[in-house]
Design a protein around this motif. Structure first.
Motif, mmCIF file in Angstrom:
data_model
loop_
_atom_site.group_PDB
_atom_site.id
_atom_site.type_symbol
_atom_site.label_atom_id
_atom_site.label_comp_id
_atom_site.label_asym_id
_atom_site.label_seq_id
_atom_site.Cartn_x
_atom_site.Cartn_y
_atom_site.Cartn_z
ATOM 1 N N LEU A 229 -6.859 3.939 -25.178
ATOM 2 C CA LEU A 229 -6.048 2.947 -25.479
ATOM 3 C C LEU A 229 -5.331 1.948 -24.660
ATOM 4 O O LEU A 229 -4.888 1.095 -25.085
ATOM 5 N N GLN A 230 -5.506 2.389 -23.315
ATOM 6 C CA GLN A 230 -4.653 1.788 -22.222
ATOM 7 C C GLN A 230 -5.328 0.426 -21.967
ATOM 8 O O GLN A 230 -6.587 0.584 -21.850
ATOM 9 N N VAL A 231 -4.658 -0.585 -21.448
ATOM 10 C CA VAL A 231 -5.080 -1.844 -20.928
ATOM 11 C C VAL A 231 -4.268 -2.081 -19.501
ATOM 12 O O VAL A 231 -2.873 -1.552 -19.633
ATOM 13 N N ASP A 232 -4.894 -2.784 -18.885
ATOM 14 C CA ASP A 232 -3.971 -3.174 -17.590
ATOM 15 C C ASP A 232 -3.303 -4.377 -17.617
ATOM 16 O O ASP A 232 -3.794 -5.346 -18.259
ATOM 17 N N ILE A 233 -2.078 -4.304 -17.584
ATOM 18 C CA ILE A 233 -1.313 -5.707 -17.570
ATOM 19 C C ILE A 233 -0.694 -6.078 -16.108
ATOM 20 O O ILE A 233 -0.585 -4.923 -15.188
ATOM 21 N N LYS A 234 -0.600 -7.246 -15.870
ATOM 22 C CA LYS A 234 -0.218 -7.596 -14.381
ATOM 23 C C LYS A 234 1.144 -7.805 -14.284
ATOM 24 O O LYS A 234 1.811 -8.632 -15.060
ATOM 25 N N LEU A 235 1.783 -6.971 -13.392
ATOM 26 C CA LEU A 235 3.165 -7.297 -13.009
ATOM 27 C C LEU A 235 3.472 -7.430 -11.682
ATOM 28 O O LEU A 235 2.670 -7.295 -10.729
ATOM 29 N N ARG A 236 4.580 -8.422 -11.770
ATOM 30 C CA ARG A 236 5.213 -8.757 -10.439
ATOM 31 C C ARG A 236 6.609 -8.135 -10.161
ATOM 32 O O ARG A 236 7.375 -8.357 -11.162
ATOM 33 N N ILE A 237 6.644 -7.083 -9.352
ATOM 34 C CA ILE A 237 7.651 -6.311 -9.212
ATOM 35 C C ILE A 237 8.392 -6.267 -7.852
ATOM 36 O O ILE A 237 7.709 -6.772 -6.744
ATOM 37 N N HIS A 238 9.695 -6.390 -8.076
ATOM 38 C CA HIS A 238 10.422 -6.059 -6.683
ATOM 39 C C HIS A 238 10.355 -4.848 -6.007
ATOM 40 O O HIS A 238 10.027 -3.554 -6.557
ATOM 41 N N GLN A 284 13.929 -6.604 -12.365
ATOM 42 C CA GLN A 284 13.127 -6.595 -11.085
ATOM 43 C C GLN A 284 11.434 -6.653 -11.554
ATOM 44 O O GLN A 284 10.728 -6.290 -10.451
ATOM 45 N N CYS A 285 11.187 -6.733 -12.591
ATOM 46 C CA CYS A 285 9.953 -6.797 -12.942
ATOM 47 C C CYS A 285 9.561 -7.755 -13.987
ATOM 48 O O CYS A 285 10.319 -8.080 -14.897
ATOM 49 N N GLU A 286 8.504 -8.796 -13.718
ATOM 50 C CA GLU A 286 7.932 -9.731 -14.412
ATOM 51 C C GLU A 286 6.612 -9.308 -15.163
ATOM 52 O O GLU A 286 5.615 -9.094 -14.180
ATOM 53 N N CYS A 287 6.280 -9.592 -16.580
ATOM 54 C CA CYS A 287 5.035 -9.353 -16.891
ATOM 55 C C CYS A 287 4.286 -10.581 -16.646
ATOM 56 O O CYS A 287 4.715 -11.783 -17.332
ATOM 57 N N LEU A 288 3.081 -11.010 -15.963
ATOM 58 C CA LEU A 288 2.525 -12.137 -15.763
ATOM 59 C C LEU A 288 1.325 -12.166 -16.723
ATOM 60 O O LEU A 288 1.098 -13.580 -17.316
ATOM 61 N N GLU A 289 0.858 -11.335 -17.106
ATOM 62 C CA GLU A 289 -0.359 -11.298 -18.401
ATOM 63 C C GLU A 289 -0.585 -10.049 -18.628
ATOM 64 O O GLU A 289 -0.588 -9.037 -17.858
ATOM 65 N N PRO A 290 -1.321 -9.872 -19.910
ATOM 66 C CA PRO A 290 -1.764 -11.035 -20.568
ATOM 67 C C PRO A 290 -0.668 -11.588 -21.370
ATOM 68 O O PRO A 290 0.424 -11.102 -21.519
ATOM 69 N N LEU A 291 -0.898 -12.828 -21.632
ATOM 70 C CA LEU A 291 0.055 -13.795 -22.502
ATOM 71 C C LEU A 291 0.695 -13.275 -23.748
ATOM 72 O O LEU A 291 1.977 -13.180 -23.911
ATOM 73 N N HIS A 292 -0.032 -12.346 -24.723
ATOM 74 C CA HIS A 292 0.502 -12.058 -25.716
ATOM 75 C C HIS A 292 1.486 -10.761 -25.542
ATOM 76 O O HIS A 292 2.471 -10.747 -26.384
ATOM 77 N N SER A 295 4.452 -12.450 -24.238
ATOM 78 C CA SER A 295 5.296 -13.081 -25.350
ATOM 79 C C SER A 295 6.195 -12.072 -26.191
ATOM 80 O O SER A 295 7.428 -12.446 -26.511
ATOM 81 N N GLU A 296 5.434 -11.005 -26.178
ATOM 82 C CA GLU A 296 6.247 -9.812 -27.015
ATOM 83 C C GLU A 296 7.512 -9.324 -26.390
ATOM 84 O O GLU A 296 8.652 -9.061 -26.794
ATOM 85 N N LEU A 297 7.387 -9.278 -25.001
ATOM 86 C CA LEU A 297 8.469 -9.019 -24.210
ATOM 87 C C LEU A 297 9.596 -9.816 -24.196
ATOM 88 O O LEU A 297 10.890 -9.632 -24.170
ATOM 89 N N LYS A 298 9.223 -11.231 -24.153
ATOM 90 C CA LYS A 298 10.338 -12.115 -24.361
ATOM 91 C C LYS A 298 10.979 -12.300 -25.793
ATOM 92 O O LYS A 298 12.235 -12.284 -25.725
ATOM 93 N N ARG A 299 10.201 -11.912 -26.604
ATOM 94 C CA ARG A 299 11.039 -11.856 -28.191
ATOM 95 C C ARG A 299 11.961 -10.525 -28.010
ATOM 96 O O ARG A 299 12.843 -10.762 -28.622
ATOM 97 N N LYS A 300 11.475 -9.473 -27.380
ATOM 98 C CA LYS A 300 12.457 -8.358 -27.429
ATOM 99 C C LYS A 300 13.568 -8.602 -26.757
ATOM 100 O O LYS A 300 14.645 -7.940 -27.049
ATOM 101 N N ILE A 301 13.494 -9.402 -25.382
ATOM 102 C CA ILE A 301 14.523 -9.506 -24.531
ATOM 103 C C ILE A 301 15.530 -10.510 -25.397
ATOM 104 O O ILE A 301 16.805 -10.169 -25.250
#
Length: 310
Positions: A229-238, A284-292, A295-301
């Motif tokens: 079920l897992q997929v890797d997402i790319k994060l930029r973290i402090h 302190q954390c930004e999701c860079l990809e995947p785009l969808h 986008s879902e994180l942005k909607r929740k925020i």
């Protein structure tokens, strides 16, 4: 073949006049075939185990046999002591001190200090660091119900927040990932279900006893299922939250990205629980990809922002 189980079976045989293979298999949650192999191994070690077949049959250690303290190695005894020393207090019965004393009695006097040092080298603490509910009362009721085949009733809140009334035959208490659960046959669902103790309320013992069903232990190792079920997402973290990400990611997976920031691939499953984990990292954390997923994180925020908008 587990040495700890073999030693435990020997302890049971010493305590009881006679016990059947079925009783031992239920006690240690293994097949009767495994028990027969264990008994054979015990006999081959020099301990005379006599077996009788038919009604009232079973295994017993021959009368007048005394176990020499050298039967078990220091490593054998230490393995047992580490295991039973880390049993949570709520799971210990009144016979526990006596059992511990019997096991300690097998340690030669010149090995006692060494065995104790090795036992103390590992400690498992089932308590949380702070602020969680005490579940001892619920655990005691469920443990009593399992031992006496009593049905229990309670109200249960599922992961969607829906509350239902349940009557359940409890079969096994489980501690996994810092949480208490129990597995039982639910009358309302006509099937076995796993229940999380923190979601229970109005837990009551029903005096009516049930006849145990054929019970197959629940699959607790879900590694293969989760991996699919897992997929890797790319994060930029402090760097300040790096220690929290280490609960999920290997140290070698953190790639430096300018001052005080890292890029890391995070194992992610697309559900509310995992979105909640990412959001808990805050700014302190930004999701860079995947785009969808970004986008879902942005909607929740944005939805959360609207909730607190004055």
């Amino acid at each position: 073949m587990k040495v700890s189980r073999l030693v435990s079976i020997i302890m049971v045989l010493i305590d009881k006049k006679k016990i059947s293979a079925k009783e031992l298999s239920d006690m240690f949650e293994v097949s009767t075939r495994t028990i027969y192999r264990d008994i054979e191994a015990i006999s081959m070690s020099g301990i005379p185990v006599h077996s009788t077949s038919g009604i009232g049959g079973g295994f017993q250690i021959m009368d007048n046999f005394k176990i020499d303290k050298n039967t078990f190695s220091e490593s054998d005894i230490t393995t047992i002591l580490i295991g039973i020393s880390n049993i949570p207090n709520i799971m210990k019965n009144k016979e526990f001190p006596s059992t511990l004393a019997k096991i300690n009695n097998f340690i030669p006097k010149d090995k006692i200090e060494s065995a104790q040092i090795k036992t103390d080298q590992m400690h498992v603490d089932f308590d949380h660091w702070m602020g969680v509910r005490n579940l001892d009362h619920q655990l005691n009721i469920i443990k009593y119900a399992i031992q006496n085949n009593n049905v229990i009733s309670f109200e249960y809140i599922n992961h969607k927040g829906e509350k239902t009334k349940r009557q359940v035959e409890p079969y096994q208490i489980i501690f996994k990932s810092s949480q208490w659960y129990f597995h039982g046959y639910c009358y309302e669902r006509s099937d076995f279900r796993l229940f999380k103790l923190t979601r229970l309320s109005n837990l009551k013992l029903i005096e009516t006893a049930f006849i145990p069903k054929d019970y197959k232990k629940i699959l607790l190792d879900t590694t293969n299922i989760v991996t699919k079920l897992q997929v890797d997402i790319k994060l930029r973290i402090h760097v300040s939250i790096m220690e929290r990400l280490l609960d999920y990611c290997e140290p070698a997976s953190f790639i430096p990205d300018s001052n005080d920031y890292y890029i890391v691939n995070f194992p992610f499953i697309e559900n509310d629980y995992y979105y909640g984990i990412i959001l808990s990292f805050g700014g302190q954390c930004e999701c860079l990809e995947p785009l969808h997923i970004r986008s879902e994180l942005k909607r929740k925020i944005e939805s959360l922002s609207q909730m607190y908008k004055v």
